[in-house]
Each structure stands twice: as structure tokens, then as C-alpha cells.
Scaffold this motif. Structure first.
Motif, PDB file in Angstrom:
ATOM      1  N   THR A 173     -12.849  -3.298   3.720  1.00  0.00           N
ATOM      2  CA  THR A 173     -11.426  -3.250   3.376  1.00  0.00           C
ATOM      3  C   THR A 173     -11.021  -1.818   3.084  1.00  0.00           C
ATOM      4  N   VAL A 174      -9.669  -1.592   3.135  1.00  0.00           N
ATOM      5  CA  VAL A 174      -9.092  -0.328   2.678  1.00  0.00           C
ATOM      6  C   VAL A 174      -7.840  -0.678   1.881  1.00  0.00           C
ATOM      7  N   GLN A 175      -7.714  -0.151   0.682  1.00  0.00           N
ATOM      8  CA  GLN A 175      -6.531  -0.345  -0.159  1.00  0.00           C
ATOM      9  C   GLN A 175      -5.590   0.842   0.073  1.00  0.00           C
ATOM     10  N   LEU A 176      -4.337   0.529   0.490  1.00  0.00           N
ATOM     11  CA  LEU A 176      -3.347   1.576   0.737  1.00  0.00           C
ATOM     12  C   LEU A 176      -2.262   1.525  -0.332  1.00  0.00           C
ATOM     13  N   SER A 177      -1.777   2.690  -0.739  1.00  0.00           N
ATOM     14  CA  SER A 177      -0.631   2.788  -1.649  1.00  0.00           C
ATOM     15  C   SER A 177       0.159   4.040  -1.281  1.00  0.00           C
ATOM     16  N   TRP A 178       1.458   4.058  -1.606  1.00  0.00           N
ATOM     17  CA  TRP A 178       2.319   5.190  -1.226  1.00  0.00           C
ATOM     18  C   TRP A 178       3.542   5.252  -2.143  1.00  0.00           C
ATOM     19  N   SER A 179       4.281   6.307  -2.000  1.00  0.00           N
ATOM     20  CA  SER A 179       5.548   6.476  -2.726  1.00  0.00           C
ATOM     21  C   SER A 179       6.705   6.324  -1.728  1.00  0.00           C
ATOM     22  N   ARG A 180       7.910   6.075  -2.251  1.00  0.00           N
ATOM     23  CA  ARG A 180       9.052   5.847  -1.354  1.00  0.00           C
ATOM     24  C   ARG A 180      10.364   6.142  -2.073  1.00  0.00           C
ATOM     25  N   ASN A 181      11.439   6.348  -1.258  1.00  0.00           N
ATOM     26  CA  ASN A 181      12.819   6.438  -1.742  1.00  0.00           C
ATOM     27  C   ASN A 181      13.591   5.271  -1.131  1.00  0.00           C
ATOM     28  N   LEU A 182      13.980   4.328  -1.977  1.00  0.00           N
ATOM     29  CA  LEU A 182      14.643   3.124  -1.471  1.00  0.00           C
ATOM     30  C   LEU A 182      16.118   3.378  -1.179  1.00  0.00           C
ATOM     31  N   THR A 183      16.625   2.719  -0.129  1.00  0.00           N
ATOM     32  CA  THR A 183      18.046   2.734   0.216  1.00  0.00           C
ATOM     33  C   THR A 183      18.593   1.316   0.068  1.00  0.00           C
ATOM     34  N   PRO A 184      19.924   1.143  -0.048  1.00  0.00           N
ATOM     35  CA  PRO A 184      20.492  -0.206  -0.244  1.00  0.00           C
ATOM     36  C   PRO A 184      20.157  -1.179   0.879  1.00  0.00           C
ATOM     37  N   THR A 206      -5.166   3.330  20.011  1.00  0.00           N
ATOM     38  CA  THR A 206      -3.839   3.839  19.660  1.00  0.00           C
ATOM     39  C   THR A 206      -3.303   3.086  18.444  1.00  0.00           C
ATOM     40  N   TRP A 207      -2.167   3.531  17.972  1.00  0.00           N
ATOM     41  CA  TRP A 207      -1.577   2.903  16.777  1.00  0.00           C
ATOM     42  C   TRP A 207      -1.248   1.433  17.026  1.00  0.00           C
ATOM     43  N   THR A 208      -1.602   0.595  16.057  1.00  0.00           N
ATOM     44  CA  THR A 208      -1.324  -0.840  16.119  1.00  0.00           C
ATOM     45  C   THR A 208      -0.708  -1.277  14.795  1.00  0.00           C
ATOM     46  N   LEU A 209       0.369  -2.054  14.886  1.00  0.00           N
ATOM     47  CA  LEU A 209       0.984  -2.607  13.672  1.00  0.00           C
ATOM     48  C   LEU A 209       0.068  -3.710  13.140  1.00  0.00           C
ATOM     49  N   VAL A 210      -0.417  -3.517  11.904  1.00  0.00           N
ATOM     50  CA  VAL A 210      -1.347  -4.502  11.351  1.00  0.00           C
ATOM     51  C   VAL A 210      -0.703  -5.407  10.318  1.00  0.00           C
ATOM     52  N   THR A 211       0.344  -4.925   9.641  1.00  0.00           N
ATOM     53  CA  THR A 211       0.990  -5.762   8.640  1.00  0.00           C
ATOM     54  C   THR A 211       2.308  -5.135   8.222  1.00  0.00           C
ATOM     55  N   SER A 212       3.143  -5.940   7.550  1.00  0.00           N
ATOM     56  CA  SER A 212       4.407  -5.479   6.973  1.00  0.00           C
ATOM     57  C   SER A 212       4.495  -5.983   5.549  1.00  0.00           C
ATOM     58  N   THR A 213       5.151  -5.219   4.696  1.00  0.00           N
ATOM     59  CA  THR A 213       5.238  -5.588   3.293  1.00  0.00           C
ATOM     60  C   THR A 213       6.464  -4.936   2.655  1.00  0.00           C
ATOM     61  N   PRO A 214       7.105  -5.603   1.690  1.00  0.00           N
ATOM     62  CA  PRO A 214       8.211  -4.971   0.977  1.00  0.00           C
ATOM     63  C   PRO A 214       7.732  -4.114  -0.201  1.00  0.00           C
ATOM     64  N   SER A 215       6.418  -4.206  -0.527  1.00  0.00           N
ATOM     65  CA  SER A 215       5.915  -3.491  -1.704  1.00  0.00           C
ATOM     66  C   SER A 215       5.385  -2.114  -1.318  1.00  0.00           C
ATOM     67  N   GLN A 216       4.855  -1.410  -2.322  1.00  0.00           N
ATOM     68  CA  GLN A 216       4.359  -0.049  -2.115  1.00  0.00           C
ATOM     69  C   GLN A 216       2.852   0.014  -1.911  1.00  0.00           C
ATOM     70  N   SER A 217       2.198  -1.131  -1.750  1.00  0.00           N
ATOM     71  CA  SER A 217       0.740  -1.128  -1.547  1.00  0.00           C
ATOM     72  C   SER A 217       0.344  -2.362  -0.763  1.00  0.00           C
ATOM     73  N   VAL A 218      -0.785  -2.264  -0.100  1.00  0.00           N
ATOM     74  CA  VAL A 218      -1.281  -3.379   0.672  1.00  0.00           C
ATOM     75  C   VAL A 218      -2.781  -3.191   0.879  1.00  0.00           C
ATOM     76  N   GLU A 219      -3.517  -4.293   1.013  1.00  0.00           N
ATOM     77  CA  GLU A 219      -4.949  -4.229   1.300  1.00  0.00           C
ATOM     78  C   GLU A 219      -5.173  -4.666   2.737  1.00  0.00           C
ATOM     79  N   ILE A 220      -5.863  -3.810   3.486  1.00  0.00           N
ATOM     80  CA  ILE A 220      -6.204  -4.119   4.865  1.00  0.00           C
ATOM     81  C   ILE A 220      -7.633  -4.654   4.876  1.00  0.00           C
ATOM     82  N   THR A 221      -7.812  -5.847   5.390  1.00  0.00           N
ATOM     83  CA  THR A 221      -9.129  -6.508   5.363  1.00  0.00           C
ATOM     84  C   THR A 221      -9.692  -6.662   6.760  1.00  0.00           C
TER      85      THR A 221
END
Length: 381
Positions: free
Chosen positions: A294-305, A320-335
Motif C-alpha cells: 500500500t501507499v498512503q497519500l495526503s496533500w494540501s489544497r485551496n477549495l473553491t465553491p 503511463t498515468w492511470t486514474l486509480v481513484t477519486s475522493t473528496p478528501s485530502q488523503s487516500v490509501e492506494i492498495t
């Protein structure tokens, strides 16, 4: 005494007091008075208003249409007048109008004399009196009218009238119909879907054409129509405007204003949609912490309305780049990763219109399994 009598007979008659038609009980009495006091060459009492040699034509019977006083002491009228056939023509100028515009109803009576004319219009299949007037000595009569909401049919009539030694017959014109034209207004845009901030051109076409008629472009705002552009129609009944639609769906209509009596009219509602094309800010400070597969990802952001989600992408040195997941939060675990393989990660921000930011600065991580336990050794003493 005889000399005095002769002097009395030779004396001129005293001038009569001014008389009006109402002073006479009949037309005949007025005519005889008129002839005895200079008529028709002179009319000091103004009893012959239209100058045709007949006094007080509206007075009641008995009538006398002679041009000289009755002779021989007899008051009998001369032989009956000559019958004359009358004709009536009616026209509408113009014959087509927009509701509220003016037009003129024209009547010509022949022979050309001054006489009363009645105007009738058709209502529910029956002719009803509408207006009346008197033709000029040229036999002309006209009346200015305002176009109604629906078409209307007219005719003109004259009744029998005797003037001098002529009796003019009654007559009726052909029916004429005023057509009512509906003012058509069409609105169109060169593009109905544009990017936010782009301009569009609105085109207006009005028919029938009324050159220089004022026209406005209106926008629906908070339940009411607000004027955003004004102009005038050209000789082809056209006008154009340039507008910058606001973000989202915009409702417009074109309105031709009241012009020379013509009532206002508007087009159907047309919509233009301005799409949001501005992406949200790019996420930053992306951190990747590896674990066992697994890899635990976290990041910072500036939210817009209009923020909707983050999309997380993954690649390896050989993919090449592949979309693995989507999330409304600032962190996600890739398994379900492969231990010992290095993975690269990047994150984007996506708004509710589907606009995606650029990828964040990519980071890498290599998952690794836990170290194997060493077996315990048995020591014999």
C-alpha cells in the motif's frame, strides 16, 4: 290721397331682419323667402349653405325646389325632379395594418355633390352603423381610423336626396375588408453554448417591416425582463446586438416597441448557456508514505465553491498515468500494490463543471513487506 298711395307703392321694401332656417316651418317656406330675397345669386341670410340653389334642405316638408318664386299667385311646386342614378365607392388606405396603426377610410359618391354618407361595418354577420359624414362638393368623404385587433369589413351608403330639379338615388358601395397583420418577431444567436466570458451575436427579424421601429433585447433576471440592449430596425426589419452571457443559462427575448400606433410585440424566449471553463487550483504538498502493498497519500489544497473531487493518478517506470481513484478528501490509501515496485503518484482537483486542474507535482513510493521473523533456537542445558 292718390299721390300719397302712388308714393307708398314706389317706396322700396324695408330690409328684412336676418333669418335662419329654424325660422321657417318648412323647406318650401324657406325656399320662397330665399328666392324673394336675392337667391340664388345672392344669399344675405346664408340659407343655402352648400350653394346649390336650394335653401334649408334639412327642414321638413312641404318642399319647393324651384329656382324662381311660384308665379300667378300659385304655390304649387313645378313638375317633379329628374331622377339621377348614384354610385358609391369605398376604399381603405392601406388595406393591411398592424393593430393600433392608423388607416383612412375613403368614400367617393357620384355624381359629385354634397350629401350625407353613412359608414357601416359587419358585426356577427349583420351590418351596423359605424360613422357618418357629409361629402364635399367633389363627392369625397374620408375618415381616419385605428386598426382593431381583428379584421373588419365596411361598406358605405347614401340615401335618396333631391337637389334642385334632380332626385339622386340611394346607393351602396361594395364591401371592403381591412386585414390585420400580426407583428412577427424572431430572435436567434450565432452560438447557444459558449465559454464563460465569450460574446455572442443576437439577430432580430421583424415582419411586416417598419423601418426605424425601436427594438430592445431583454434578459430574464429574477423573474422579470430587464433591457440589456436597444436599437432600431433597418429597412429590412433587422437588428443585431452583441452580448456577453453570464455563467450558466441565460434567457433572452426581443421586443419591438410601440411605433406609430402599432402595439408592441415580442419574440419567443431563446437561451444561451455560458459554460464554466476555469479549472480549480492545483493540489500541493503531496506526500506518499509506503506500506505493505500500500501507499498512503495526503496533500494540501485551496477549495473553491464549485469543488467536486480529487482524481488520483498512478504510473510506474514502464506504464503511463492511470486514474486509480477519486475522493473528496485530502488523503487516500492506494492498495493492492506490488511490494518492491516503485510507483509515481499525482493528484488533480475537479469542479462541478468537470474542469480539471493540472496534475500536482508527482511523488514516488515503493511498497515493502514486513521483515520475516527469525525462528527461536532451543538451547539444551
Amino acid at each position: 290721397m292718390l299721390g300719397a298711395l302712388c308714393s307708398l307703392v314706389a317706396s322700396p321694401p324695408a330690409s328684412a331682419a336676418d333669418r335662419d332656417c329654424s325660422d321657417f316651418a318648412s323647406q318650401r317656406a324657406a325656399q320662397i323667402f330665399f328666392l324673394n330675397h336675392g337667391g340664388p345669386r345672392s344669399d344675405p341670410h346664408r340659407l343655402d349653405s352648400d350653394g346649390d340653389g336650394i335653401a334649408c334642405e334639412t327642414n321638413p316638408a312641404p318642399y319647393y325646389y324651384g329656382t324662381t318664386p311660384p308665379g300667378g299667385g300659385s304655390d304649387n311646386p313645378p313638375p317633379g325632379p329628374t331622377a339621377v342614378k348614384s354610385t358609391v365607392q369605398l376604399s381603405l388606405d392601406p388595406g393591411k395594418r398592424i393593430t393600433g396603426e392608423s388607416y383612412r377610410l375613403k368614400v367617393t359618391v357620384k355624381p359629385a355633390i354634397s350629401r350625407k354618407v353613412a359608414i357601416q361595418r359587419k358585426v356577427n354577420g349583420r351590418w351596423k352603423s359605424f360613422a357618418s359624414g357629409t361629402t364635399s362638393r367633389a363627392g369625397k368623404f374620408s375618415k381616419a381610423l385605428e386598426a382593431p385587433k381583428a379584421k373588419v369589413t365596411y361598406r358605405a351608403t347614401v340615401q335618396t336626396v333631391t337637389k334642385g330639379n334632380k332626385k339622386y338615388s340611394a346607393a351602396m358601395s361594395k364591401a371592403r375588408t381591412l386585414s390585420i397583420q400580426r407583428q412577427l418577431v424572431e430572435l436567434s444567436f450565432d452560438d447557444r453554448n459558449v465559454a464563460e466570458g465569450d460574446q455572442v451575436q443576437a439577430s432580430v427579424q421583424a415582419s411586416p417591416v417598419r423601418t426605424d421601429r425601436p427594438v430592445t433585447l431583454q434578459k430574464r433576471t429574477a423573474g422579470t425582463w430587464e433591457t440589456v440592449r436597444t436599437g432600431t430596425l433597418n429597412r429590412r426589419g433587422r437588428a443585431s446586438f452583441t452580448v456577453k452571457p453570464e455563467l450558466g443559462q441565460n434567457a433572452y427575448r426581443a421586443v419591438v416597441l410601440r411605433f406609430k400606433g402599432a402595439v408592441p410585440a415580442h419574440s419567443d424566449t431563446e437561451t444561451v448557456t455560458a459554460a464554466d471553463v476555469t479549472p480549480p487550483p492545483v493540489p500541493f504538498n503531496l506526500v506518499a508514505t509506503p506500506g505493505d502493498a500500500t501507499v498512503q497519500l495526503s496533500w494540501s489544497r485551496n477549495l473553491t465553491p464549485d469543488f467536486a473531487r480529487h482524481d488520483v493518478y498512478l504510473r510506474t517506470d514502464t506504464t503511463t498515468w492511470t486514474l486509480v481513484t477519486s475522493t473528496p478528501s485530502q488523503s487516500v490509501e492506494i492498495t493492492s500494490l506490488q511490494n518492491g515496485t516503485t510507483y509515481w503518484f499525482a493528484v488533480t482537483s475537479v469542479d462541478s463543471s468537470g474542469n480539471a486542474s493540472a496534475k500536482s507535482i508527482e511523488v514516488s513510493a515503493t511498497p515493502a513487506g514486513a521483515a520475516p521473523r527469525q525462528p527461536r533456537r532451543l538451547v539444551l542445558r
